[in-house]
Design a protein around this motif. Structure first.
Motif, PDB file in Angstrom:
ATOM      1  N   TYR A  79       0.910  -1.270   0.039  1.00  0.00           N
ATOM      2  CA  TYR A  79       0.018  -0.078   0.114  1.00  0.00           C
ATOM      3  C   TYR A  79       0.896   1.114   0.128  1.00  0.00           C
ATOM      4  O   TYR A  79       0.555   2.149  -0.808  1.00  0.00           O
ATOM      5  CB  TYR A  79      -0.976  -0.121   1.264  1.00  0.00           C
ATOM      6  CG  TYR A  79      -1.440   1.449   1.538  1.00  0.00           C
ATOM      7  CD1 TYR A  79      -2.449   1.859   0.761  1.00  0.00           C
ATOM      8  CD2 TYR A  79      -0.977   2.043   2.473  1.00  0.00           C
ATOM      9  CE1 TYR A  79      -3.083   3.166   0.933  1.00  0.00           C
ATOM     10  CE2 TYR A  79      -1.437   3.565   2.602  1.00  0.00           C
ATOM     11  CZ  TYR A  79      -2.391   3.930   1.874  1.00  0.00           C
ATOM     12  OH  TYR A  79      -2.948   5.024   2.094  1.00  0.00           O
ATOM     13  N   TYR A  80       1.826   1.510   0.874  1.00  0.00           N
ATOM     14  CA  TYR A  80       2.621   2.464   1.004  1.00  0.00           C
ATOM     15  C   TYR A  80       3.359   2.778  -0.159  1.00  0.00           C
ATOM     16  O   TYR A  80       3.769   3.811  -0.698  1.00  0.00           O
ATOM     17  CB  TYR A  80       3.356   2.253   2.287  1.00  0.00           C
ATOM     18  CG  TYR A  80       2.700   2.708   3.467  1.00  0.00           C
ATOM     19  CD1 TYR A  80       2.346   3.944   3.734  1.00  0.00           C
ATOM     20  CD2 TYR A  80       2.632   1.747   4.549  1.00  0.00           C
ATOM     21  CE1 TYR A  80       1.691   4.289   4.984  1.00  0.00           C
ATOM     22  CE2 TYR A  80       1.773   2.066   5.579  1.00  0.00           C
ATOM     23  CZ  TYR A  80       1.205   3.349   5.946  1.00  0.00           C
ATOM     24  OH  TYR A  80       0.632   3.526   6.935  1.00  0.00           O
ATOM     25  N   TYR A  83       0.876   3.921  -2.827  1.00  0.00           N
ATOM     26  CA  TYR A  83       0.276   5.282  -2.453  1.00  0.00           C
ATOM     27  C   TYR A  83       1.647   6.622  -2.537  1.00  0.00           C
ATOM     28  O   TYR A  83       1.189   7.470  -3.222  1.00  0.00           O
ATOM     29  CB  TYR A  83      -0.029   5.399  -1.208  1.00  0.00           C
ATOM     30  CG  TYR A  83      -0.763   6.457  -0.592  1.00  0.00           C
ATOM     31  CD1 TYR A  83      -1.925   6.946  -0.853  1.00  0.00           C
ATOM     32  CD2 TYR A  83      -0.069   7.567   0.153  1.00  0.00           C
ATOM     33  CE1 TYR A  83      -2.623   8.273  -0.749  1.00  0.00           C
ATOM     34  CE2 TYR A  83      -0.595   8.755   0.585  1.00  0.00           C
ATOM     35  CZ  TYR A  83      -1.747   8.956   0.155  1.00  0.00           C
ATOM     36  OH  TYR A  83      -2.604  10.169   0.411  1.00  0.00           O
ATOM     37  N   ASN A  96      -5.994   9.262  -4.247  1.00  0.00           N
ATOM     38  CA  ASN A  96      -7.298   8.990  -3.587  1.00  0.00           C
ATOM     39  C   ASN A  96      -7.816   7.565  -4.211  1.00  0.00           C
ATOM     40  O   ASN A  96      -8.412   6.797  -3.302  1.00  0.00           O
ATOM     41  CB  ASN A  96      -8.644  10.037  -4.018  1.00  0.00           C
ATOM     42  CG  ASN A  96      -8.081  11.050  -3.066  1.00  0.00           C
ATOM     43  OD1 ASN A  96      -7.716  11.103  -2.243  1.00  0.00           O
ATOM     44  ND2 ASN A  96      -8.870  12.386  -3.603  1.00  0.00           N
ATOM     45  N   ASP A  99      -5.712   4.940  -2.217  1.00  0.00           N
ATOM     46  CA  ASP A  99      -6.331   4.851  -0.870  1.00  0.00           C
ATOM     47  C   ASP A  99      -7.445   3.928  -0.633  1.00  0.00           C
ATOM     48  O   ASP A  99      -7.614   3.186   0.256  1.00  0.00           O
ATOM     49  CB  ASP A  99      -6.431   6.326  -0.383  1.00  0.00           C
ATOM     50  CG  ASP A  99      -6.467   6.536   1.203  1.00  0.00           C
ATOM     51  OD1 ASP A  99      -5.603   5.578   1.691  1.00  0.00           O
ATOM     52  OD2 ASP A  99      -7.007   7.107   1.749  1.00  0.00           O
TER      53      ASP A  99
END
Length: 170
Positions: A79-80, A83, A96, A99
Motif C-alpha cells: 500500500y505505502y 500510495y 485517492n 487509498d
C-alpha cells in the motif's frame, strides 16, 4: 432531465440524481479485483512517468528506502509503495484511488492464497520499478510497472480459476 416551470425556475428531475448518489467507494467495492487491476493498468504506468518528471532525487531515494525496508511500514508495504508513487505524481485523484483501492486489496488478500505466496516477488518488482525511476528512464519504468501489474493480474486469475476469490464484495 432538466425542466422549466414558468415563474418558478429551472429544475433537475429528482430521479436523475439517484444513480450518482452512491459513493465512489461503494461502486468500487462492487467491482471485481480484475476490474480494479485494469484501472491500475491504465494509470500506474502514467504515475511512474510523472514521478520521474516531477520528483526530486531525495523523494525518489525515500521511495527506495521504503522498498528496501529502511522505513518500517509492516504488512502495508505494498500500500505505502503504491500510495507514495501516486503522491509523488502530484495527482490527487491517483492518490485517492490508491487509498480507496487498498482497503479492498486487504479484503482480497485475506481471501487469496496466491498473493500471500508472491510477497518476495512483489518486493523485487517494486525495487526494479524504483531503480528505473532513479535512472530517470521512463520507458524502463513503465515496462517494469506493466510487468508488475501483469504478474498481479496473473495471480488474481490463478485465484479465480482455483475459486479462491471471485468478487471482492462477497
Amino acid at each position: 432531465i432538466i425542466y422549466r416551470k414558468p415563474k418558478e425556475g429551472t429544475f433537475i428531475a429528482p430521479d436523475v440524481l439517484e444513480p450518482t448518489s452512491g459513493s465512489w467507494e461503494i461502486s468500487v467495492k462492487e467491482a471485481t479485483y480484475l476490474d480494479l487491476i485494469e484501472v491500475r493498468e491504465c494509470f500506474e504506468p502514467k504515475v511512474v512517468e510523472k514521478v520521474i518528471r516531477l520528483s526530486s532525487d531525495e523523494e525518489i531515494k525515500e521511495l527506495m528506502d521504503l522498498v528496501e525496508g529502511k522505513t518500517s511500514k509492516g504488512d502495508s508495504l505494498d500500500y505505502y509503495f503504491h500510495y507514495k508513487l501516486a503522491e509523488l505524481s502530484r495527482n490527487v485523484v491517483f492518490a485517492n484511488f490508491i487509498d480507496t483501492y487498498y482497503d479492498i486489496i486487504d479484503e482480497f488478500k485475506s481471501k487469496s492464497n496466491q498473493q500471500k505466496n508472491r510477497t518476495e516477488e512483489i518486493n523485487r518488482e517494486h525495487k526494479e520499478i524504483v531503480e528505473a525511476i532513479m535512472e530517470r528512464d521512463v520507458k524502463k519504468a513503465r515496462e517494469k510497472m506493466c510487468y508488475h501489474l501483469q504478474k498481479v493480474k496473473e495471480s488474481a486469475l490463478d485465484d479465480e480459476k482455483g475459486k479462491n476469490v471471485k468478487n471482492i464484495s462477497k
